[in-house]
Write a protein that holds these residues in place. Structure first.
Motif, PDB file in Angstrom:
ATOM      1  N   ASP A 136       5.767 -86.373 -58.071  1.00  0.00           N
ATOM      2  CA  ASP A 136       4.368 -86.378 -58.513  1.00  0.00           C
ATOM      3  C   ASP A 136       4.246 -85.865 -59.944  1.00  0.00           C
ATOM      4  OD1 ASP A 136       3.493 -87.346 -56.093  1.00  0.00           O
ATOM      5  OD2 ASP A 136       2.651 -85.456 -55.383  1.00  0.00           O
ATOM      6  N   ARG A 144       2.054 -90.052 -58.846  1.00  0.00           N
ATOM      7  CA  ARG A 144       1.900 -90.262 -57.406  1.00  0.00           C
ATOM      8  C   ARG A 144       2.294 -91.663 -56.975  1.00  0.00           C
ATOM      9  NH1 ARG A 144       1.655 -86.810 -53.066  1.00  0.00           N
ATOM     10  NH2 ARG A 144       0.601 -87.819 -51.329  1.00  0.00           N
ATOM     11  N   SER A 196       5.897 -91.690 -56.167  1.00  0.00           N
ATOM     12  CA  SER A 196       6.149 -91.003 -54.899  1.00  0.00           C
ATOM     13  C   SER A 196       5.835 -91.922 -53.732  1.00  0.00           C
ATOM     14  CB  SER A 196       5.304 -89.732 -54.796  1.00  0.00           C
ATOM     15  OG  SER A 196       5.527 -88.879 -55.881  1.00  0.00           O
ATOM     16  N   THR A 197       4.676 -92.571 -53.789  1.00  0.00           N
ATOM     17  CA  THR A 197       4.259 -93.459 -52.709  1.00  0.00           C
ATOM     18  C   THR A 197       5.253 -94.587 -52.512  1.00  0.00           C
ATOM     19  OG1 THR A 197       1.932 -92.941 -53.130  1.00  0.00           O
ATOM     20  CG2 THR A 197       2.410 -94.963 -51.902  1.00  0.00           C
ATOM     21  N   LEU A 203       4.295 -87.597 -47.093  1.00  0.00           N
ATOM     22  CA  LEU A 203       3.421 -87.338 -48.241  1.00  0.00           C
ATOM     23  C   LEU A 203       2.059 -86.828 -47.786  1.00  0.00           C
ATOM     24  CD1 LEU A 203       4.203 -90.400 -50.531  1.00  0.00           C
ATOM     25  CD2 LEU A 203       5.014 -88.048 -50.799  1.00  0.00           C
TER      26      LEU A 203
END
Length: 198
Positions: free
Chosen positions: A22, A27, A30-31, A43
């Motif tokens: 992040d 983000r 990360s996703t 998450l």
């Protein structure tokens, strides 16, 4: 007929990677990476107990595949520092930290390594942790989960190196430096590290 118990690893191996991703990549990265690793649910609901070693293996594989060796190493380094900070805040009692800081560095390093060795199963899973020497210190992880089945041009285990370096700098010597000297991802029999200080 008994079945083998699946190896487990502490949740920081994914929680701190998520925080580092992040911070470093955003983000959306990360996703994407957690989704590709099949652990996107972490998450939204970070794990509070030990997790399957296979989740950690897959996450670190997807991290390298998705970001490349250099960028994934940067994320892993930040995640390792976060993990060490968590250990300092929550797992190593303040009186013990105070004592280690007052001891001569070689003795403090020996005590710290003994403690790490007793709890190595929480971060190596089915891997095997050993150490030797006191200045420099050498430690190794055979069958290391971070680079299992990986093929890399550079050492893969920055997460471990960063965690150890932060702990040693805080509790043993501010000059401590950790270098991964051999990596199974590059064809070595084990991942080997050197810790030294001025």
């Amino acid at each position: 007929m008994s079945q083998a118990v699946a190896a487990l690893i502490g949740p920081n191996a994914v929680i701190q990677v998520a925080k580092a991703l992040d911070a470093v990549e955003g983000r959306s990265a990360s996703t994407r990476i957690f989704g590709e690793a099949g652990i996107a649910h972490y998450l939204e609901r970070p794990p509070e107990t030990m997790i399957a070693e296979s989740d950690v293996v897959e996450l670190h594989h997807r991290l390298r595949a998705g970001l490349g060796e250099r960028h994934s190493a940067s994320v892993s380094w930040v995640a390792g520092h976060h993990t060490a900070n968590y250990l300092l805040a929550n797992r190593i009692p303040a009186p013990v930290q105070h004592l280690l800081r007052r001891l001569p560095a070689p003795l403090a390093g020996r005590i710290l390594l003994q403690a790490i060795s007793r709890h190595a199963w929480t971060f190596t899973g089915s891997g095997r942790f050993t150490y030797s020497g006191f200045k420099p210190v050498h430690f190794s992880i055979e069958d290391c989960p971070l680079c299992r089945n990986a093929t890399s041009q550079s050492p893969c285990c920055t997460y471990y190196a960063a965690t150890f370096e932060r702990l040693f700098r805080e509790l043993v010597s501010a000059d401590a430096r950790v270098t991964e000297t051999e990596c199974a991802g590059m064809g070595a029999k084990a991942c080997r590290f050197r810790i030294d200080w001025a």
